[in-house]
Design a protein around this motif. Structure first.
Motif, PDB file in Angstrom:
ATOM      1  N   ILE A 123      -2.418  -6.523  -5.525  1.00  0.00           N
ATOM      2  CA  ILE A 123      -3.266  -5.391  -5.158  1.00  0.00           C
ATOM      3  C   ILE A 123      -2.515  -4.422  -4.250  1.00  0.00           C
ATOM      4  O   ILE A 123      -2.791  -3.222  -4.228  1.00  0.00           O
ATOM      5  CB  ILE A 123      -4.566  -5.899  -4.478  1.00  0.00           C
ATOM      6  CG1 ILE A 123      -5.554  -4.761  -4.256  1.00  0.00           C
ATOM      7  CG2 ILE A 123      -4.253  -6.598  -3.168  1.00  0.00           C
ATOM      8  CD1 ILE A 123      -6.103  -4.148  -5.509  1.00  0.00           C
ATOM      9  N   LEU A 124      -1.515  -4.930  -3.510  1.00  0.00           N
ATOM     10  CA  LEU A 124      -0.758  -4.076  -2.592  1.00  0.00           C
ATOM     11  C   LEU A 124       0.170  -3.094  -3.309  1.00  0.00           C
ATOM     12  O   LEU A 124       0.729  -2.202  -2.676  1.00  0.00           O
ATOM     13  CB  LEU A 124       0.067  -4.933  -1.630  1.00  0.00           C
ATOM     14  CG  LEU A 124      -0.733  -5.739  -0.604  1.00  0.00           C
ATOM     15  CD1 LEU A 124       0.190  -6.636   0.201  1.00  0.00           C
ATOM     16  CD2 LEU A 124      -1.496  -4.815   0.324  1.00  0.00           C
ATOM     17  N   SER A 125       0.315  -3.238  -4.635  1.00  0.00           N
ATOM     18  CA  SER A 125       1.171  -2.322  -5.390  1.00  0.00           C
ATOM     19  C   SER A 125       0.508  -0.977  -5.645  1.00  0.00           C
ATOM     20  O   SER A 125       1.196  -0.015  -5.999  1.00  0.00           O
ATOM     21  CB  SER A 125       1.549  -2.948  -6.745  1.00  0.00           C
ATOM     22  OG  SER A 125       2.302  -4.128  -6.566  1.00  0.00           O
ATOM     23  N   PHE A 126      -0.820  -0.866  -5.455  1.00  0.00           N
ATOM     24  CA  PHE A 126      -1.535   0.292  -5.970  1.00  0.00           C
ATOM     25  C   PHE A 126      -2.129   1.269  -4.958  1.00  0.00           C
ATOM     26  O   PHE A 126      -2.445   2.404  -5.321  1.00  0.00           O
ATOM     27  CB  PHE A 126      -2.619  -0.195  -6.935  1.00  0.00           C
ATOM     28  CG  PHE A 126      -2.053  -1.078  -8.011  1.00  0.00           C
ATOM     29  CD1 PHE A 126      -1.264  -0.543  -9.010  1.00  0.00           C
ATOM     30  CD2 PHE A 126      -2.248  -2.449  -7.977  1.00  0.00           C
ATOM     31  CE1 PHE A 126      -0.699  -1.351  -9.987  1.00  0.00           C
ATOM     32  CE2 PHE A 126      -1.682  -3.271  -8.940  1.00  0.00           C
ATOM     33  CZ  PHE A 126      -0.902  -2.716  -9.952  1.00  0.00           C
ATOM     34  N   PRO A 127      -2.289   0.900  -3.676  1.00  0.00           N
ATOM     35  CA  PRO A 127      -2.812   1.897  -2.731  1.00  0.00           C
ATOM     36  C   PRO A 127      -2.030   3.205  -2.670  1.00  0.00           C
ATOM     37  O   PRO A 127      -2.653   4.276  -2.595  1.00  0.00           O
ATOM     38  CB  PRO A 127      -2.778   1.148  -1.395  1.00  0.00           C
ATOM     39  CG  PRO A 127      -2.911  -0.291  -1.754  1.00  0.00           C
ATOM     40  CD  PRO A 127      -2.168  -0.431  -3.045  1.00  0.00           C
ATOM     41  N   PRO A 128      -0.665   3.218  -2.720  1.00  0.00           N
ATOM     42  CA  PRO A 128       0.030   4.505  -2.636  1.00  0.00           C
ATOM     43  C   PRO A 128      -0.354   5.480  -3.744  1.00  0.00           C
ATOM     44  O   PRO A 128      -0.560   6.672  -3.491  1.00  0.00           O
ATOM     45  CB  PRO A 128       1.511   4.115  -2.718  1.00  0.00           C
ATOM     46  CG  PRO A 128       1.559   2.723  -2.184  1.00  0.00           C
ATOM     47  CD  PRO A 128       0.295   2.084  -2.682  1.00  0.00           C
ATOM     48  N   ALA A 129      -0.455   4.988  -4.980  1.00  0.00           N
ATOM     49  CA  ALA A 129      -0.788   5.874  -6.103  1.00  0.00           C
ATOM     50  C   ALA A 129      -2.207   6.415  -5.968  1.00  0.00           C
ATOM     51  O   ALA A 129      -2.459   7.607  -6.204  1.00  0.00           O
ATOM     52  CB  ALA A 129      -0.632   5.125  -7.421  1.00  0.00           C
ATOM     53  N   ILE A 130      -3.141   5.565  -5.581  1.00  0.00           N
ATOM     54  CA  ILE A 130      -4.526   6.012  -5.436  1.00  0.00           C
ATOM     55  C   ILE A 130      -4.643   6.986  -4.272  1.00  0.00           C
ATOM     56  O   ILE A 130      -5.321   8.021  -4.362  1.00  0.00           O
ATOM     57  CB  ILE A 130      -5.469   4.809  -5.231  1.00  0.00           C
ATOM     58  CG1 ILE A 130      -5.353   3.826  -6.406  1.00  0.00           C
ATOM     59  CG2 ILE A 130      -6.918   5.276  -5.084  1.00  0.00           C
ATOM     60  CD1 ILE A 130      -6.116   2.530  -6.199  1.00  0.00           C
ATOM     61  N   PHE A 131      -3.965   6.690  -3.176  1.00  0.00           N
ATOM     62  CA  PHE A 131      -4.003   7.559  -2.000  1.00  0.00           C
ATOM     63  C   PHE A 131      -3.400   8.923  -2.314  1.00  0.00           C
ATOM     64  O   PHE A 131      -3.935   9.963  -1.915  1.00  0.00           O
ATOM     65  CB  PHE A 131      -3.250   6.892  -0.853  1.00  0.00           C
ATOM     66  CG  PHE A 131      -3.291   7.655   0.442  1.00  0.00           C
ATOM     67  CD1 PHE A 131      -4.443   7.683   1.214  1.00  0.00           C
ATOM     68  CD2 PHE A 131      -2.173   8.349   0.891  1.00  0.00           C
ATOM     69  CE1 PHE A 131      -4.480   8.377   2.411  1.00  0.00           C
ATOM     70  CE2 PHE A 131      -2.200   9.044   2.089  1.00  0.00           C
ATOM     71  CZ  PHE A 131      -3.361   9.067   2.847  1.00  0.00           C
ATOM     72  N   ARG A 132      -2.282   8.936  -3.033  1.00  0.00           N
ATOM     73  CA  ARG A 132      -1.635  10.206  -3.392  1.00  0.00           C
ATOM     74  C   ARG A 132      -2.567  11.071  -4.232  1.00  0.00           C
ATOM     75  O   ARG A 132      -2.666  12.298  -4.021  1.00  0.00           O
ATOM     76  CB  ARG A 132      -0.340   9.920  -4.155  1.00  0.00           C
ATOM     77  CG  ARG A 132       0.379  11.176  -4.664  1.00  0.00           C
ATOM     78  CD  ARG A 132       0.902  11.998  -3.507  1.00  0.00           C
ATOM     79  NE  ARG A 132       1.656  13.146  -3.960  1.00  0.00           N
ATOM     80  CZ  ARG A 132       1.153  14.368  -4.140  1.00  0.00           C
ATOM     81  NH1 ARG A 132      -0.136  14.588  -3.920  1.00  0.00           N
ATOM     82  NH2 ARG A 132       1.911  15.362  -4.541  1.00  0.00           N
ATOM     83  N   MET A 133      -3.251  10.477  -5.175  1.00  0.00           N
ATOM     84  CA  MET A 133      -4.158  11.237  -6.031  1.00  0.00           C
ATOM     85  C   MET A 133      -5.404  11.663  -5.267  1.00  0.00           C
ATOM     86  O   MET A 133      -5.944  12.754  -5.496  1.00  0.00           O
ATOM     87  CB  MET A 133      -4.535  10.412  -7.260  1.00  0.00           C
ATOM     88  CG  MET A 133      -3.389  10.235  -8.245  1.00  0.00           C
ATOM     89  SD  MET A 133      -2.790  11.808  -8.924  1.00  0.00           S
ATOM     90  CE  MET A 133      -4.205  12.280  -9.929  1.00  0.00           C
TER      91      MET A 133
END
Length: 382
Positions: A316-326
């Motif tokens: 799950i820690l792989s995905f916060p950056p992409a969601i946050f950027r969008m």
């Protein structure tokens, strides 16, 4: 935007773990520059014994370094305070490290600075008179002699090169406008405060878990996840008259214009607790898992390492950056945006539209990263 080189630039701090090749991170008041930039050379000319100070830096194995510099122009009304400097650096790291983390998932390898520690400003700096060194931070206030100084890069992260791709100049321009409005123009509106404060949490989430980077444990994952959830909550906080909660974040994520059917469809199960499971969009389902895990960690509830894994084995820690950027992209004004309709009608040229697509390709990168949460993972040897 080009700034007149009549401005005088002065060094504020050295960054020995950063080899800045890009010339994107330049504002009228502050800039982060490498040795080939004219502002760097101007700072050397204006800093007594600064060249000597910088020549004393080495890597951990004796190799010579040329630290990058944070520089201030004489357009700055006064010496910037620590909050202004820290916020500026958060903007720079957001423009580099978030993208590096997104591409690390899609390319399945590290493609740039993965930790914000590479952007740390060295605690020692030569004083304006060029006579002595001064260190001032939360841990110390000290002075020393320049002749005896030996600067060394952090052993915890490698010296990282930041080139021209990717650096997302438009993203930097959008965030810098908020920074300037607050710290130069004195407009302390809630929107800019929320965005810049949220970036601080994101930057903290992308730090190493320990100063040496060698003692990371399962419990550090909870801390990292907590910082990411905090970043989202700060981003949607309405101000003094309201409060942030899970639903406000989910409402924001639902406005993200994903392109693929898999990301847009509300077919991904999310456990809201209390036996309530609903099908939502993929980004929303991932955030619900982040939120529940964060609560379990901070409240001391039982949590196991496998709780961080998704059904396809990704973390799950792989995905916060992409969601946050969008999520950020939905909140920032973009005066340079060009729509397909504008290009088709002739209001904008084809070249302007192609340039827009090029500078917003992060959207495709973020979506590809997000889909890795549900697609089968290729073997490690591919």
């Amino acid at each position: 935007m080009k700034y007149k080189m009549a401005l005088k630039w002065t060094a504020l701090g050295a960054l020995p773990n950063l080899d800045m090749r890009s010339k994107v991170f330049v504002g009228e008041h502050l800039a982060l520059v490498g040795a080939e930039d004219v502002r760097y050379q101007d700072a050397l000319a204006n800093g007594l014994n600064l060249q000597t100070f910088l020549s004393k830096f080495e890597g951990n194995h004796g190799q010579r370094l040329r630290p990058s510099l944070l520089v201030r122009s004489d357009a700055y009304p006064d010496r910037p305070n620590s909050e202004a400097i820290s916020s500026f650096m958060d903007i720079v790291t957001a423009c580099v490290v978030i993208d590096s983390r997104v591409r690390a998932v899609t390319w399945r390898r590290n493609v740039g600075p993965f930790y914000t520690d590479a952007f740390e400003i060295y605690p020692w700096m030569i004083d304006p008179e060029g006579k002595r060194l001064v260190a001032q931070n939360a841990a110390q206030w000290a002075v020393h002699e320049l002749d005896r100084f030996r600067g060394i890069a952090s052993a915890a992260v490698p010296v990282q090169e930041v080139g021209y791709d990717p650096t997302h100049p438009r993203f930097f321009k959008q965030l810098l406008a908020m920074w300037k409005s607050r710290f130069i123009d004195g407009n302390d509106d809630w929107r800019s405060r929320a965005v810049l404060r949220s970036l601080k949490m994101a930057a903290s989430a992308m730090c190493l878990s320990s100063p040496t980077g060698s003692t990371e444990s399962f419990y550090d994952y909870g801390r990292i996840l907590s910082l990411w959830v905090s970043a989202f909550e700060i981003l949607v906080h309405p101000g003094a008259t309201g409060k942030a909660n899970r639903q406000k974040v989910l409402d924001l994520l639902k406005t993200i214009p994903w392109q693929s059917k898999m990301a847009m469809e509300e077919t991904h199960p999310a456990d809201f607790g209390g036996g309530k499971t609903f099908n939502v969009r993929l980004a929303n389902a991932l955030y619900v898992k982040m939120y529940e895990l964060r609560n379990d960690f901070l409240h001391g509830n039982p949590v196991e390492p496998e709780d961080f894994l998704l059904p396809n084995g990704t973390s799950i820690l792989s995905f916060p950056p992409a969601i946050f950027r969008m999520a950020l992209s939905t909140m920032l004004l973009d005066p340079d945006a060009v729509t397909r309709e504008q290009a088709m009608s002739g209001l904008k040229s084809r070249d302007e539209y192609l340039q827009h697509l090029s500078t917003t390709r992060y959207r495709s990168d973020c979506e590809e990263c997000l889909l890795a949460a549900v697609k089968p993972q290729p073997p490690d040897d591919e």
